[in-house]
Scaffold this active site. Structure first.
Site, PDB file in Angstrom:
ATOM      1  N   HIS A 135      -0.964   0.722 -10.406  1.00 22.31           N
ATOM      2  CA  HIS A 135      -1.604  -0.244  -9.498  1.00 22.31           C
ATOM      3  C   HIS A 135      -2.134  -1.455 -10.286  1.00 22.31           C
ATOM      4  O   HIS A 135      -3.330  -1.753 -10.291  1.00 22.31           O
ATOM      5  CB  HIS A 135      -2.742   0.418  -8.719  1.00 22.31           C
ATOM      6  CG  HIS A 135      -3.039  -0.284  -7.419  1.00 22.31           C
ATOM      7  ND1 HIS A 135      -3.333   0.380  -6.266  1.00 22.31           N
ATOM      8  CD2 HIS A 135      -3.079  -1.610  -7.093  1.00 22.31           C
ATOM      9  CE1 HIS A 135      -3.554  -0.479  -5.292  1.00 22.31           C
ATOM     10  NE2 HIS A 135      -3.399  -1.699  -5.768  1.00 22.31           N
TER      11      HIS A 135
ATOM     12  N   GLU B  69      -2.579   7.998  -3.876  1.00 20.43           N
ATOM     13  CA  GLU B  69      -3.075   7.436  -5.133  1.00 20.43           C
ATOM     14  C   GLU B  69      -4.469   7.966  -5.479  1.00 20.43           C
ATOM     15  O   GLU B  69      -5.315   8.080  -4.584  1.00 20.43           O
ATOM     16  CB  GLU B  69      -3.131   5.914  -4.937  1.00 20.43           C
ATOM     17  CG  GLU B  69      -3.188   5.094  -6.194  1.00 20.43           C
ATOM     18  CD  GLU B  69      -2.989   3.615  -5.884  1.00 20.43           C
ATOM     19  OE1 GLU B  69      -3.840   2.816  -6.323  1.00 20.43           O
ATOM     20  OE2 GLU B  69      -1.996   3.266  -5.219  1.00 20.43           O
TER      21      GLU B  69
ATOM     22  N   ARG C   5       0.860  -1.178   0.000  1.00 18.05           N
ATOM     23  CA  ARG C   5       0.000   0.000   0.000  1.00 18.05           C
ATOM     24  C   ARG C   5       0.893   1.222   0.000  1.00 18.05           C
ATOM     25  O   ARG C   5       1.949   1.229   0.632  1.00 18.05           O
ATOM     26  CB  ARG C   5      -0.933   0.020   1.219  1.00 18.05           C
ATOM     27  CG  ARG C   5      -2.122  -0.923   1.099  1.00 18.05           C
ATOM     28  CD  ARG C   5      -3.140  -0.409   0.091  1.00 18.05           C
ATOM     29  NE  ARG C   5      -4.342  -1.239   0.029  1.00 18.05           N
ATOM     30  CZ  ARG C   5      -4.548  -2.176  -0.887  1.00 18.05           C
ATOM     31  NH1 ARG C   5      -3.620  -2.427  -1.801  1.00 18.05           N
ATOM     32  NH2 ARG C   5      -5.678  -2.869  -0.881  1.00 18.05           N
TER      33      ARG C   5
END
Length: 319
Positions: free
Chosen positions: A285, A267, A238
């Site tokens: 991602h 993000e 993450r």
């Protein structure tokens, strides 16, 4: 009759299964995360919701929500740090996730980033696309040989172990790991006592811990300072596990050789400083972005949703 809400478009296989299980299903066509008002409305209007990354079901969303109609948040994804699990439980809402389905795909992306970073693949592709390649020569774009190097893996859960197996069996790499507890593994690996001990010996430092308050900003300037100057930093966990400003600073002064990133602290915003550095490989991602994997994730989430709304124990309950 259960009324369910899918917060994103999903593969057709998943939608077909959902329509088989539920008579009243609404699929949101937008791909952006839900806003706070939309999340509160979802809790009030639906028996079950299938959210995903970015749908920030925080304590604020649950505030002043007593006995909501929604009884289950069946998260699409293994990571659920965007959901305040304690607040959901207090409101009587079950939370589930999709472990297992994402393991190999995420490990594959870690290997992609290791290889792309070490062999300067992104930089090389940009050179060719720009029409600037002048042809092969013996000292062209020399990178780091991956085979036989040492990989340091932070977090030795399912994904960390899958990465380690690929590194050891596929590339003959030595494996060092940092984990809260000693792991019984089916491959050779040594456990580092501290993060800094791991950083000091690894040619590639790979982060594979879950997100959440316990791991928020666990990676910072001290780890980058302990790394070899020839080493690469890889993050497939993450984004907020890493202090992004510290990573940028380490890269800018050449404290580490480079980085491979699939996730970012804020993000989908990626800092300009990262985007312009040739020694940084950046992906949008892509960890689980394979059709079969997204189908498996979606089917697992739908089954969790169905079990919870049928009065059964969901297979992948997290609260």
């Amino acid at each position: 009759m259960s009324r369910v809400y899918l917060t994103r478009p999903l593969p057709e296989t998943v939608l077909t299964r959902a329509r088989e299980l539920f008579e009243d299903i609404e699929v949101r066509e937008e791909t952006a995360p839900l806003k706070i008002g939309q999340m509160r409305a979802a809790l009030a209007l639906y028996d079950g919701v299938l959210p995903t990354l970015g749908d920030m079901f925080s304590a604020e969303v649950f505030r002043d929500t007593e006995n909501p109609r929604c009884k289950v948040l069946a998260n699409f994804g293994v990571g659920y740090n965007h959901i305040d699990v304690a607040a959901a439980k207090a409101a009587g809402v079950i939370v589930t996730n999709t472990p297992g389905a994402v393991t190999d795909a995420t490990a594959d992306i870690a290997m992609t980033l290791i290889l792309m970073s070490a062999r300067r693949a992104g930089e090389g592709e940009r050179l060719v696309r720009a029409g600037l390649w002048k042809g092969w020569h013996p000292t062209q774009m020399l990178g780091l040989h991956v085979t036989g190097k040492t990989v340091g893996i932070i977090g030795m859960g399912r994904i960390g172990q899958a990465i380690a197996r690929r590194c050891h069996h596929g590339f003959g790499m030595d494996v060092v790991y940092f984990n809260r507890s000693q792991k019984s593994l089916d491959f050779p690996a040594s456990r580092a006592e501290t993060l800094l001990d791991l950083a000091a010996v690894a040619d590639f430092v790979v982060v594979a811990v879950p997100g959440g308050t316990e791991t928020h900003h666990m990676i910072g300037a001290d780890l980058f300072s302990a790394m070899k100057r020839s080493a690469y930093f890889i993050n497939i966990a993450r984004g907020d596990v890493v202090k992004e400003v510290a990573l940028i600073a380490a890269l800018q002064v050449g404290r580490i050789a480079g980085a491979g990133l699939d996730v970012y602290e804020h993000e989908p915003k990626v800092p300009d400083a990262l985007r312009v550095m040739e020694n940084v490989t950046i992906l949008p991602h892509l960890g689980t972005a394979a059709l079969e994997v997204r189908e498996a994730m979606g089917l697992m989430a739908v089954e969790n949703l169905h079990a919870a709304l049928s009065g059964a124990e969901p297979p992948n309950r997290v609260n």
